[in-house]
Design a protein around this motif. Structure first.
Motif, PDB file in Angstrom:
ATOM      1  N   VAL D   9       9.395 -32.852 -70.791  1.00  0.00           N
ATOM      2  CA  VAL D   9       9.066 -33.298 -72.173  1.00  0.00           C
ATOM      3  C   VAL D   9       9.102 -34.662 -72.072  1.00  0.00           C
ATOM      4  O   VAL D   9      10.163 -35.311 -71.892  1.00  0.00           O
ATOM      5  CB  VAL D   9      10.183 -32.655 -72.907  1.00  0.00           C
ATOM      6  CG1 VAL D   9       9.923 -33.069 -74.728  1.00  0.00           C
ATOM      7  CG2 VAL D   9      10.155 -31.140 -72.895  1.00  0.00           C
ATOM      8  N   GLY D  10       8.021 -35.301 -72.488  1.00  0.00           N
ATOM      9  CA  GLY D  10       8.074 -36.911 -72.495  1.00  0.00           C
ATOM     10  C   GLY D  10       7.483 -37.601 -71.141  1.00  0.00           C
ATOM     11  O   GLY D  10       8.247 -38.192 -70.511  1.00  0.00           O
ATOM     12  N   ILE D  11       6.209 -37.350 -71.019  1.00  0.00           N
ATOM     13  CA  ILE D  11       5.552 -37.693 -69.642  1.00  0.00           C
ATOM     14  C   ILE D  11       5.336 -39.093 -69.662  1.00  0.00           C
ATOM     15  O   ILE D  11       4.959 -39.682 -68.634  1.00  0.00           O
ATOM     16  CB  ILE D  11       4.460 -36.729 -69.205  1.00  0.00           C
ATOM     17  CG1 ILE D  11       4.187 -36.955 -67.730  1.00  0.00           C
ATOM     18  CG2 ILE D  11       3.275 -37.035 -70.331  1.00  0.00           C
ATOM     19  CD1 ILE D  11       4.859 -36.345 -66.869  1.00  0.00           C
ATOM     20  N   ALA D  34       3.384 -30.441 -69.414  1.00  0.00           N
ATOM     21  CA  ALA D  34       4.055 -31.862 -69.572  1.00  0.00           C
ATOM     22  C   ALA D  34       3.585 -32.272 -70.896  1.00  0.00           C
ATOM     23  O   ALA D  34       2.347 -32.172 -71.393  1.00  0.00           O
ATOM     24  CB  ALA D  34       3.163 -32.734 -68.340  1.00  0.00           C
ATOM     25  N   THR D  35       4.414 -33.030 -71.642  1.00  0.00           N
ATOM     26  CA  THR D  35       4.301 -33.225 -73.149  1.00  0.00           C
ATOM     27  C   THR D  35       4.292 -34.657 -73.316  1.00  0.00           C
ATOM     28  O   THR D  35       4.930 -35.279 -72.963  1.00  0.00           O
ATOM     29  CB  THR D  35       5.185 -32.350 -73.985  1.00  0.00           C
ATOM     30  OG1 THR D  35       6.410 -33.068 -74.095  1.00  0.00           O
ATOM     31  CG2 THR D  35       5.613 -31.044 -73.492  1.00  0.00           C
ATOM     32  N   SER D  36       3.670 -35.081 -74.485  1.00  0.00           N
ATOM     33  CA  SER D  36       3.641 -36.455 -74.996  1.00  0.00           C
ATOM     34  C   SER D  36       2.999 -36.570 -76.251  1.00  0.00           C
ATOM     35  O   SER D  36       1.794 -36.066 -76.394  1.00  0.00           O
ATOM     36  CB  SER D  36       3.013 -37.358 -74.184  1.00  0.00           C
ATOM     37  OG  SER D  36       3.028 -38.485 -74.881  1.00  0.00           O
ATOM     38  N   ARG D  37       3.772 -36.685 -77.364  1.00  0.00           N
ATOM     39  CA  ARG D  37       2.975 -36.773 -78.511  1.00  0.00           C
ATOM     40  C   ARG D  37       1.619 -37.598 -78.644  1.00  0.00           C
ATOM     41  O   ARG D  37       0.622 -37.159 -79.060  1.00  0.00           O
ATOM     42  CB  ARG D  37       3.949 -37.453 -79.846  1.00  0.00           C
ATOM     43  CG  ARG D  37       4.394 -36.406 -80.656  1.00  0.00           C
ATOM     44  CD  ARG D  37       5.139 -37.009 -81.907  1.00  0.00           C
ATOM     45  NE  ARG D  37       6.044 -37.627 -81.180  1.00  0.00           N
ATOM     46  CZ  ARG D  37       7.009 -38.352 -81.696  1.00  0.00           C
ATOM     47  NH1 ARG D  37       7.048 -38.820 -83.080  1.00  0.00           N
ATOM     48  NH2 ARG D  37       7.963 -38.956 -81.070  1.00  0.00           N
ATOM     49  N   LYS D  38       1.873 -38.934 -78.039  1.00  0.00           N
ATOM     50  CA  LYS D  38       0.705 -39.532 -77.983  1.00  0.00           C
ATOM     51  C   LYS D  38      -0.325 -39.530 -76.872  1.00  0.00           C
ATOM     52  O   LYS D  38      -1.501 -39.823 -77.152  1.00  0.00           O
ATOM     53  CB  LYS D  38       1.033 -41.206 -77.998  1.00  0.00           C
ATOM     54  CG  LYS D  38       1.601 -41.649 -76.707  1.00  0.00           C
ATOM     55  CD  LYS D  38       2.057 -43.187 -76.719  1.00  0.00           C
ATOM     56  CE  LYS D  38       2.690 -43.441 -75.384  1.00  0.00           C
ATOM     57  NZ  LYS D  38       3.209 -44.638 -75.340  1.00  0.00           N
ATOM     58  N   LEU D  39      -0.218 -38.674 -75.951  1.00  0.00           N
ATOM     59  CA  LEU D  39      -1.146 -38.410 -74.962  1.00  0.00           C
ATOM     60  C   LEU D  39      -1.743 -37.008 -74.922  1.00  0.00           C
ATOM     61  O   LEU D  39      -2.462 -36.503 -74.181  1.00  0.00           O
ATOM     62  CB  LEU D  39      -0.395 -38.785 -73.567  1.00  0.00           C
ATOM     63  CG  LEU D  39       0.040 -40.148 -73.193  1.00  0.00           C
ATOM     64  CD1 LEU D  39       0.707 -40.002 -71.885  1.00  0.00           C
ATOM     65  CD2 LEU D  39      -1.187 -41.085 -73.237  1.00  0.00           C
ATOM     66  N   ARG D  40      -1.277 -36.356 -76.158  1.00  0.00           N
ATOM     67  CA  ARG D  40      -1.717 -34.807 -76.112  1.00  0.00           C
ATOM     68  C   ARG D  40      -3.171 -34.642 -76.134  1.00  0.00           C
ATOM     69  O   ARG D  40      -3.982 -35.480 -76.588  1.00  0.00           O
ATOM     70  CB  ARG D  40      -1.178 -34.264 -77.426  1.00  0.00           C
ATOM     71  CG  ARG D  40      -1.267 -32.877 -77.756  1.00  0.00           C
ATOM     72  CD  ARG D  40      -1.270 -32.441 -79.127  1.00  0.00           C
ATOM     73  NE  ARG D  40      -1.619 -30.958 -79.297  1.00  0.00           N
ATOM     74  CZ  ARG D  40      -1.945 -30.245 -80.538  1.00  0.00           C
ATOM     75  NH1 ARG D  40      -2.345 -31.301 -81.667  1.00  0.00           N
ATOM     76  NH2 ARG D  40      -1.909 -29.021 -80.526  1.00  0.00           N
ATOM     77  N   GLY D  41      -3.574 -33.677 -75.396  1.00  0.00           N
ATOM     78  CA  GLY D  41      -4.890 -33.378 -74.929  1.00  0.00           C
ATOM     79  C   GLY D  41      -5.736 -34.297 -73.951  1.00  0.00           C
ATOM     80  O   GLY D  41      -6.528 -33.485 -73.485  1.00  0.00           O
ATOM     81  N   LEU D  57      -3.904 -30.914 -65.233  1.00  0.00           N
ATOM     82  CA  LEU D  57      -3.132 -30.640 -66.305  1.00  0.00           C
ATOM     83  C   LEU D  57      -3.307 -31.290 -67.625  1.00  0.00           C
ATOM     84  O   LEU D  57      -3.445 -32.349 -67.558  1.00  0.00           O
ATOM     85  CB  LEU D  57      -1.437 -30.588 -65.711  1.00  0.00           C
ATOM     86  CG  LEU D  57      -0.646 -30.036 -66.577  1.00  0.00           C
ATOM     87  CD1 LEU D  57      -0.520 -28.631 -66.711  1.00  0.00           C
ATOM     88  CD2 LEU D  57       0.880 -30.475 -66.374  1.00  0.00           C
ATOM     89  N   ILE D  58      -3.284 -30.436 -68.658  1.00  0.00           N
ATOM     90  CA  ILE D  58      -3.586 -30.991 -69.931  1.00  0.00           C
ATOM     91  C   ILE D  58      -2.337 -31.095 -70.621  1.00  0.00           C
ATOM     92  O   ILE D  58      -1.510 -30.377 -70.894  1.00  0.00           O
ATOM     93  CB  ILE D  58      -4.675 -30.192 -70.777  1.00  0.00           C
ATOM     94  CG1 ILE D  58      -5.898 -30.179 -69.990  1.00  0.00           C
ATOM     95  CG2 ILE D  58      -4.736 -30.742 -72.175  1.00  0.00           C
ATOM     96  CD1 ILE D  58      -6.934 -29.203 -70.796  1.00  0.00           C
ATOM     97  N   ILE D  59      -1.973 -32.395 -70.994  1.00  0.00           N
ATOM     98  CA  ILE D  59      -0.656 -32.886 -71.766  1.00  0.00           C
ATOM     99  C   ILE D  59      -0.899 -32.173 -72.977  1.00  0.00           C
ATOM    100  O   ILE D  59      -1.564 -32.094 -73.947  1.00  0.00           O
ATOM    101  CB  ILE D  59      -0.689 -34.288 -71.845  1.00  0.00           C
ATOM    102  CG1 ILE D  59      -0.665 -34.921 -70.490  1.00  0.00           C
ATOM    103  CG2 ILE D  59       0.449 -34.687 -72.690  1.00  0.00           C
ATOM    104  CD1 ILE D  59      -0.571 -36.309 -70.447  1.00  0.00           C
ATOM    105  N   GLU D  63       6.137 -30.285 -79.948  1.00  0.00           N
ATOM    106  CA  GLU D  63       6.325 -29.826 -81.433  1.00  0.00           C
ATOM    107  C   GLU D  63       5.232 -28.749 -81.929  1.00  0.00           C
ATOM    108  O   GLU D  63       5.475 -28.136 -82.305  1.00  0.00           O
ATOM    109  CB  GLU D  63       6.406 -31.045 -82.369  1.00  0.00           C
ATOM    110  CG  GLU D  63       7.635 -32.071 -82.235  1.00  0.00           C
ATOM    111  CD  GLU D  63       8.946 -31.269 -82.331  1.00  0.00           C
ATOM    112  OE1 GLU D  63       9.140 -30.106 -82.740  1.00  0.00           O
ATOM    113  OE2 GLU D  63      10.026 -31.624 -81.584  1.00  0.00           O
ATOM    114  N   LYS D  64       4.011 -29.597 -81.435  1.00  0.00           N
ATOM    115  CA  LYS D  64       2.871 -28.577 -81.893  1.00  0.00           C
ATOM    116  C   LYS D  64       2.600 -27.471 -81.187  1.00  0.00           C
ATOM    117  O   LYS D  64       2.113 -26.328 -81.724  1.00  0.00           O
ATOM    118  CB  LYS D  64       1.638 -29.562 -82.059  1.00  0.00           C
ATOM    119  CG  LYS D  64       1.564 -30.551 -83.153  1.00  0.00           C
ATOM    120  CD  LYS D  64       0.481 -31.487 -83.213  1.00  0.00           C
ATOM    121  CE  LYS D  64       0.569 -32.445 -84.172  1.00  0.00           C
ATOM    122  NZ  LYS D  64      -0.101 -33.784 -83.967  1.00  0.00           N
TER     123      LYS D  64
END
Lengths: 348, 348, 348, 348
Positions: D9-11, D34-41, D57-59, D63-64
């Protein structure tokens, strides 16, 4: 697979140290001898406290202590001129050699002697020496007992130009190669011009049109194009340790970037260590740091009808010791990239 | 000579800080106003504890606090788009302007608007704006109240090419400009790509063929050559603070280096801040650090019939604030280099 | 004021080059002789193309070419051991000497010989040698013909500690001095450990408790405190060119920061080149780069009853050549800071 | 062994990228989310073109997009305050957590809330949280589902001090910890003070006596000594990417270096990632770059009766993500150092 004993002649320089690093994680090569005149008698851990695997190995002097009978392959990480004599001796002893110097790279004796200002005293070996760029000469390397490991700048320039030259997509009369190299390329012998305080926070060009790597690049480009090629080659010193970025400018009539990319993908697509980046992406030297990867960016400038190829390699790994290990793998019958895991460089 | 009051609009960026540094040792310019939206109300010494001379000056906001009636000349160290509006206001108030942004550099409105993605709302001022390269336009600058301070890359490229283009010594169809810039050129607004850990120990090309400074270089090169010129311009980010090294490649029929050097010496010989280096000497960015000097190295590559010109400037001083001060000196009737002592850069 | 001729013995090292830089902008000192064994016969511009003012001066060899009769003062920028012999010769010729080496800093012959491993052969001169820290010894320096220019680390440490020791505010039994220096402090003689690739992207401590500058710091601290003081001194190598940051830890019973600051302001308030920073501000080495300033930050740690003093100087300027010029100014009757304009360092 | 799915969480920050690098070569952990709010998708290869293994892998956004049911363990590489809430959610979902933030390191709620200026909303989890320093707490870590990964500075300081405190060899009333850290420690969020041009060629102290890592160091040192310990902790910013060098000063009555070394060897001898260097050898940060090693140098200063301990770690690897992986290995029942080969750092 069984272990194979190898030796490094010249452990004290940066290419020697890089070989040491890479051998630490190689599953089958066992470092049995490491030599250095000035470090003779010391344990590896005394001079390189970070190299855990071979910490107890005692450094020898190849002149005084001779070759080790149990070693199958030697890496020569010594200056040109010295390397050719050692290669002769080692080959005669029935062993294999990967020579990291320039001594067996140039196929024309006169060209070698002019550029390197030394008489070539082992020219008889040239007939069997193979130029060690695995993407091009893998099958020859497999059957060779003497591989001439390419220079760092040539590796970056040839990998950048080869597919375009081979396919005839570019105008081979107009090739400008503007390279920038990290300072490890200048070696580890103390000289004023590579002191920290001379290089840090500085940048400059040197040897424009006169760099010793020019004939090596011209030789391989000419072979690719099937005609005699002259290049303009200029070099700059970067205030970083590792990395070469080479920006190549060539005239082209093919102004569709997809056509150019297809040509490169066709050539490199199945060779996993050369990465053709996606459209609009340019390589950074940190993306290949510590690895054997070469990253290539391709740009067309419509206005001036130029193809710009940007290549990034680690001069010390892909441009020297890492490539030497690829060659050694091939020479003893291993998979080419044995000992190299998936590319995962330190970022940052 | 009497003191002349000047102002800096945009003190918080690197060009603003560099102006502050240079004004500290200028004998006649007195900094009376320094503005920054975000630093408004603070004393200079609170944000720049190293700038002794103006330490008590309180930073204002040009929008909220307005212009200072006693100031004769303003330096605009703000982004393009913002600068044009401020220039209009200041000129209308009867004051002089040196604009460090790109707003008044390009003589073609359409070209400006295409490259800078903004509408030009002060185009009426363009008729009197002078391109502030003192070696070429000194006499016009003297009579101007609005000077467009050249970009950093263009300064390095134009000074490198001007004499050769003017004299017709080179083939103006084939110009490749390979520039490498220190990171101050990217400004001081926090962005991920200019963080220390992104730039340090790294090197890469960016904006190849697409850099906004291209039309500016083409405009001035075309004026020098008397014909429309297209260049191939590529840029790289150096992991150092200050300095641009530009390596220019041009075809030439003149293969005698002395003829080339004579042409440059004739053009620059009496202009003390452009130094044509002796044969075989190539400039280093540290030789011009913190100065308004430009150092030029000239090389002929006989094999490929190319002239290579290497120029070094300090992007922040000669490429921005130092040049702005040269222009300001000329605009108020001072000697061009008032406030600049003999060149004695920090080495190392 | 009339011009005074000066000479630099040892122009090839970093302190020699820094003297050259500073003399370029000094209004009254004229560099008449610059010596270097290995550069003999070359013009300044051939080896230092950036030093415009003295570009035509031909470098001599002090041994072969002798002293210049017209020179009033020599700067000795040569290693210890060599300096003492030259000082003797120059003093005997009726000239003045600022010695940048350690040869005349230590007032105890045995201590000198133990730490520097060389016999002192000019001890008779010690009776007149003055320790060249202008903030403390200005009046003695004015009347001296032999000044021992302080070491770089000692300058940073003594300026940090002097007021507190003098006033008795701190516990002089517990002094820990943790210094970090840029690499110019290690000189310009090629050695493996100061190569770019050894220092860049690296950091380490060295000589903990054993650095040769220890006795010099203890000598001056003892004089300040009026009692024999022992310090713990540790040093670290910074991967930058210039700058020393010294962090001093001392026990104190005075836990009001204002009292501490008042003591420092009283001592340094009228000495413009030592700046006591405001509460909460800690110095950065870039704030003093290329200058003779020393910036001091003061912090009290209530919890452990420690005073932390952080001092920043430029090791090459304030820590060597700049301080030498301050001393020379005083010795010939100039204002102390003649030739130094208001502090306006390169930022960044 | 079978594969185990893990998530980061927070890549987008440096610790996230470092985890990505290390997971690329881990034989059993499979990065599934792998997650990141601003890099999502975005695909991994779009933002990190160098990370070959997980390039497709798609970020996602935690939360969403929620948690992945197939994942057994999550690494939290997000800021404190955010981490505690996520930890709660993940633990409730029956998964394991290695939290790289400070949220579960301090055992005293009030101390946490004072230093971190945030209310702790998951304090119920503290009873099971284990401080993740494997050399000390390995057995507890093995049985935990929530590990608080230590801070970078604390890792370097605690490993340096633990054996001496545990054994009572030093005076625990007088501990001075002078640390210097590479800039990755400051994170990847764009801020003016960590821009390249602010940090390069610079050095300074910050947060003296006020750094948030102080209570963490005091907590663990107190546990080691069996009494309440107060330290003086000061921090400096190094102009390099990776590496912490910590110089610790402590009073001692044991002046025989061998006794001290024996104590450290006894404690760390069988723990292969902490290396006690031989007498006279001091660690360099490059010796541990990119590794989980900690190198310790020990010096006695007889004169002042001080023990100086110098420790070097890579702040990003051992000080964050590498240690997180050690903890994760223990938590799922692997050998502690699974995925870490013999230490062979990039030199240079």
């Amino acid at each position: 697979m069984g272990k194979i004993n190898v030796g490094i002649v010249g452990i004290s320089g940066y290419t020697g140290i890089e070989l040491l690093r890479l051998l630490c994680t190689h599953p089958f090569f066992e470092l049995k001898q490491a030599t250095s005149r000035k470090l003779r008698g010391k344990k590896i851990k005394e001079v390189f406290p970070f190299a855990d695997k071979f910490s107890e190995l005692i450094i020898t002097d190849i002149e005084k202590d001779g070759l080790d009978a149990d070693i199958e392959l030697y890496f020569l990480a010594v200056p040109h001129g010295t390397a050719m004599k050692l290669a002769q001796k080692i080959i005669q002893a029935g062993k294999k050699v990967v020579d990291l110097s320039a001594d067996f790279r140039l196929k024309n004796k006169q060209v070698y002697e002019e550029w390197y200002k030394v008489k070539h005293v082992a020219w008889d070996l040239m007939s069997e020496a193979v130029y060690g760029l695995p993407e091009i000469y893998a099958s020859k390397i497999k059957n060779s007992r003497l591989v001439a490991n390419p220079g760092c700048y040539p590796t970056s320039a040839i990998l950048a130009l080869y597919p375009a030259l081979k396919s005839g997509l570019i105008d081979s009369n107009e090739i400008i190669i503007d390279s920038k190299s990290g300072t490890t390329g200048a070696g580890r012998s103390p000289k004023e011009n590579i002191l920290f305080c001379e290089v840090y926070d500085n940048f400059f060009a040197y040897n424009i049109g006169k760099h010793r790597h020019s004939p090596e690049i011209e030789q391989e480009c000419s072979l690719a194009a099937g005609r005699n090629i002259k290049i303009l080659f200029s070099t700059h010193l970067l205030p970083i340790n590792r990395g070469i970025l080479t920006t190549v400018y060539v005239k082209t009539k093919e102004l569709k970037i997809d056509k150019i990319r297809d040509c490169y993908l066709e050539f490199y697509g199945h060779k996993k260590w050369v990465k053709v980046l996606e459209d609009g992406v340019l390589p950074q030297v940190r993306w290949v740091r510590g690895t054997i990867s070469c990253a290539l960016g391709l740009v067309i400038d419509q206005k001036t009808e130029q193809l710009i190829i940007v290549s990034a390699i680690d001069n010390l790994c892909r441009g020297a010791s890492g490539q030497a290990l690829l060659n050694a793998n091939l020479m003893v019958g291993f998979e080419e990239d044995t000992g190299f895991s998936v590319s995962a460089p330190l970022i940052p």
